[in-house]
Design an enzyme around this catalytic site. Structure first.
Site, PDB file in Angstrom:
ATOM      1  N   LYS A 218       1.058  -1.859  -0.158  1.00 37.30           N
ATOM      2  CA  LYS A 218      -0.149   0.546  -0.325  1.00 37.30           C
ATOM      3  C   LYS A 218       1.136   1.342  -0.524  1.00 37.30           C
ATOM      4  CE  LYS A 218      -4.093  -2.019   2.287  1.00 37.30           C
ATOM      5  NZ  LYS A 218      -4.835  -2.455   3.881  1.00 37.30           N
TER       6      LYS A 218
ATOM      7  N   TYR B 249     -13.203  -0.969  -2.373  1.00 34.38           N
ATOM      8  CA  TYR B 249     -13.820  -1.577  -1.314  1.00 34.38           C
ATOM      9  C   TYR B 249     -15.089  -0.992  -1.005  1.00 34.38           C
ATOM     10  CZ  TYR B 249      -8.022  -1.501  -0.057  1.00 34.38           C
ATOM     11  OH  TYR B 249      -8.026  -2.214   0.051  1.00 34.38           O
TER      12      TYR B 249
ATOM     13  N   PHE C 242     -14.222   4.230   8.592  1.00 29.58           N
ATOM     14  CA  PHE C 242     -12.731   4.074   8.348  1.00 29.58           C
ATOM     15  C   PHE C 242     -12.974   4.096   6.825  1.00 29.58           C
ATOM     16  CE2 PHE C 242     -13.718  -0.606   8.894  1.00 29.58           C
ATOM     17  CZ  PHE C 242     -13.488  -1.312   7.235  1.00 29.58           C
TER      18      PHE C 242
ATOM     19  N   ARG D 179      -0.874 -14.346   3.942  1.00 30.52           N
ATOM     20  CA  ARG D 179      -2.318 -13.739   4.988  1.00 30.52           C
ATOM     21  C   ARG D 179      -1.820 -14.085   6.412  1.00 30.52           C
ATOM     22  NH1 ARG D 179      -6.898 -10.800   3.276  1.00 30.52           N
ATOM     23  NH2 ARG D 179      -7.822 -11.123   5.430  1.00 30.52           N
TER      24      ARG D 179
ATOM     25  N   THR E 181      -5.601  -7.242  10.373  1.00 27.76           N
ATOM     26  CA  THR E 181      -5.392  -6.040  10.110  1.00 27.76           C
ATOM     27  C   THR E 181      -5.130  -4.937  10.898  1.00 27.76           C
ATOM     28  OG1 THR E 181      -7.812  -7.043   8.837  1.00 27.76           O
ATOM     29  CG2 THR E 181      -7.629  -5.235   8.621  1.00 27.76           C
TER      30      THR E 181
ATOM     31  N   ARG F  98       2.914  -6.329   9.268  1.00 23.75           N
ATOM     32  CA  ARG F  98       1.671  -5.533   9.111  1.00 23.75           C
ATOM     33  C   ARG F  98       2.526  -4.774  11.067  1.00 23.75           C
ATOM     34  NH1 ARG F  98      -3.743  -7.122   6.689  1.00 23.75           N
ATOM     35  NH2 ARG F  98      -4.328  -6.125   5.476  1.00 23.75           N
TER      36      ARG F  98
ATOM     37  N   ASN G  72      -1.525  -0.041   6.805  1.00 18.20           N
ATOM     38  CA  ASN G  72      -1.104  -0.783   7.736  1.00 18.20           C
ATOM     39  C   ASN G  72      -0.451  -1.506   6.544  1.00 18.20           C
ATOM     40  OD1 ASN G  72      -3.149  -1.693   6.009  1.00 18.20           O
ATOM     41  ND2 ASN G  72      -4.481  -2.984   7.294  1.00 18.20           N
TER      42      ASN G  72
ATOM     43  N   HIS H 244      -1.786  -5.537   1.484  1.00 18.76           N
ATOM     44  CA  HIS H 244      -3.254  -5.940   1.503  1.00 18.76           C
ATOM     45  C   HIS H 244      -3.011  -7.648   0.378  1.00 18.76           C
ATOM     46  CE1 HIS H 244      -7.559  -7.046  -0.500  1.00 18.76           C
ATOM     47  NE2 HIS H 244      -6.836  -7.350  -0.836  1.00 18.76           N
TER      48      HIS H 244
ATOM     49  N   GLU I 100      -9.591  -9.790  -7.559  1.00 18.21           N
ATOM     50  CA  GLU I 100      -8.862  -9.189  -7.541  1.00 18.21           C
ATOM     51  C   GLU I 100      -7.473  -8.804  -8.229  1.00 18.21           C
ATOM     52  OE1 GLU I 100      -7.695  -9.177  -3.108  1.00 18.21           O
ATOM     53  OE2 GLU I 100      -9.387  -8.514  -2.602  1.00 18.21           O
TER      54      GLU I 100
HETATM   55  N1  LIG Z   1     -11.331  -0.826  12.182  1.00 27.59           N
HETATM   56  C1  LIG Z   1     -10.430  -0.490  11.420  1.00 27.59           C
HETATM   57  N2  LIG Z   1     -10.369   1.022  11.154  1.00 27.59           N
HETATM   58  C2  LIG Z   1      -8.977   1.613  10.061  1.00 27.59           C
HETATM   59  N3  LIG Z   1      -8.408   0.904   9.110  1.00 27.59           N
HETATM   60  C3  LIG Z   1      -9.307  -0.520   8.974  1.00 27.59           C
HETATM   61  C4  LIG Z   1     -10.547  -0.935  10.018  1.00 27.59           C
HETATM   62  N4  LIG Z   1     -10.435  -2.468   9.787  1.00 27.59           N
HETATM   63  C5  LIG Z   1     -10.522  -2.136   8.245  1.00 27.59           C
HETATM   64  N5  LIG Z   1      -9.543  -1.124   7.902  1.00 27.59           N
HETATM   65  C6  LIG Z   1      -8.880  -0.863   6.638  1.00 27.59           C
HETATM   66  O1  LIG Z   1      -9.814  -1.972   5.510  1.00 27.59           O
HETATM   67  C7  LIG Z   1      -8.838  -2.470   4.980  1.00 27.59           C
HETATM   68  C8  LIG Z   1      -9.807  -3.755   4.105  1.00 27.59           C
HETATM   69  O2  LIG Z   1     -10.268  -4.379   5.616  1.00 27.59           O
HETATM   70  P1  LIG Z   1     -10.775  -5.875   6.148  1.00 27.59           P
HETATM   71  O3  LIG Z   1     -11.077  -6.070   6.922  1.00 27.59           O
HETATM   72  O4  LIG Z   1     -10.839  -6.168   4.363  1.00 27.59           O
HETATM   73  O5  LIG Z   1      -9.084  -6.178   6.405  1.00 27.59           O
HETATM   74  P2  LIG Z   1      -8.396  -7.243   5.731  1.00 27.59           P
HETATM   75  O6  LIG Z   1      -8.967  -8.466   4.561  1.00 27.59           O
HETATM   76  O7  LIG Z   1      -6.765  -7.972   6.469  1.00 27.59           O
HETATM   77  O8  LIG Z   1      -7.488  -6.292   5.105  1.00 27.59           O
HETATM   78  P3  LIG Z   1      -6.826  -6.468   3.088  1.00 27.59           P
HETATM   79  O9  LIG Z   1      -8.652  -5.940   2.483  1.00 27.59           O
HETATM   80  O10 LIG Z   1      -6.363  -4.695   2.937  1.00 27.59           O
HETATM   81  O11 LIG Z   1      -6.011  -7.185   3.064  1.00 27.59           O
HETATM   82  C9  LIG Z   1      -7.839  -3.428   6.191  1.00 27.59           C
HETATM   83  O12 LIG Z   1      -6.517  -3.547   5.020  1.00 27.59           O
HETATM   84  C10 LIG Z   1      -7.475  -1.335   6.524  1.00 27.59           C
HETATM   85  O13 LIG Z   1      -6.449  -1.049   5.796  1.00 27.59           O
END
Ligand SMILES: Nc1ncnc2c1ncn2[C@@H]1O[C@H](COP(=O)(O)OP(=O)(O)OP(=O)(O)O)[C@@H](O)[C@H]1O
Length: 188
Positions: free
Chosen positions: A26, A67, A75, A103, A109, A123, A133, A136, A147
């Site tokens: 990212k 997203y 967020f 992962r 996350t 992370r 973070n 992805h 994706e």
């Molecule tokens: N509680 C939160 N506060 C702030 N940002 C968040 C939060 N939850 C998720 N995000 C952001 O949204 C992205 C997508 O969330 P998701 O729940 O799909 O997490 P993930 O599957 O671990 O991450 P990614 O999809 O990026 O791999 C996260 O990677 C993070 O950047």
């Protein structure tokens, strides 16, 4: 862009069928060359094969589309802005059980949780906040296909699995990192 030595990746020793996943570094991590280099090296050190790689910049609407499932969450706006704030690096990675391995390597996350439960994860080590973070990764075979199509519209997962994967595993194809695309381009 890559400072690591030219590497020819071969899969001669791989017996099991490879799985593809989408991994993204990212904007927070791409902004720091040493962090980008460390993450790139982490990929290589964990037996992932880099099948495709590109640097790109998202427009705001790309970020909103990717997203969309999070729209309405507190967020969401922050996330959309952050993901379109600068260059990213996207990879199609292959290895056995690639989705789970990437992962696991990323960790949870939320950075605070990552530091407590998986201190060796990406992370935990590089994440700044729950939004910033660093990485992805796809979370299922279906999302990996969707994706990969989003980031690499010219790449067909099904074709790769049918035609290239068996050849690659037999050592008949090699991926040369120097030849992979890493020109910075706006998202198409
Ligand atoms: N509680 C939160 N506060 C702030 N940002 C968040 C939060 N939850 C998720 N995000 C952001 O949204 C992205 C997508 O969330 P998701 O729940 O799909 O997490 P993930 O599957 O671990 O991450 P990614 O999809 O990026 O791999 C996260 O990677 C993070 O950047």
């Amino acid at each position: 862009m890559f400072t690591t030595k030219k590497r020819l990746l071969t899969a001669r020793s791989m017996a099991k069928v490879l799985q593809l996943t989408l991994a993204v570094i990212k904007p927070d991590a791409v902004a720091h060359p040493l962090m980008l280099e460390a993450l790139h090296q982490r990929i290589l050190d964990n037996s992932f094969v880099i099948v495709r790689c590109k640097d790109l910049v998202w427009r705001r609407q790309d970020s909103e589309r990717f997203y969309a499932e999070h729209s309405g969450r507190f967020f969401y706006q922050r996330l959309v802005e952050f993901m379109s704030s600068g260059p990213m690096r996207a990879y199609v990675l292959a290895r056995e059980d690639a989705i789970r391995h990437w992962r696991d390597l990323m960790g949870p996350t939320k950075v605070f949780r990552a530091r407590h439960t998986s201190p060796a994860s990406i992370r935990a080590q590089f994440g700044l906040t729950d939004t910033r973070n660093t990485t992805h990764g796809s979370d299922s075979v279906e999302s990996a296909e969707r994706e990969i199509r989003f980031f690499f519209p010219e790449f067909c997962v099904e074709d790769w699995m049918k035609k290239e994967e068996p050849l690659f595993r037999a050592g008949q194809i090699q991926y040369d990192l120097q030849k992979l695309t890493h020109t910075l381009a706006p998202h198409s």
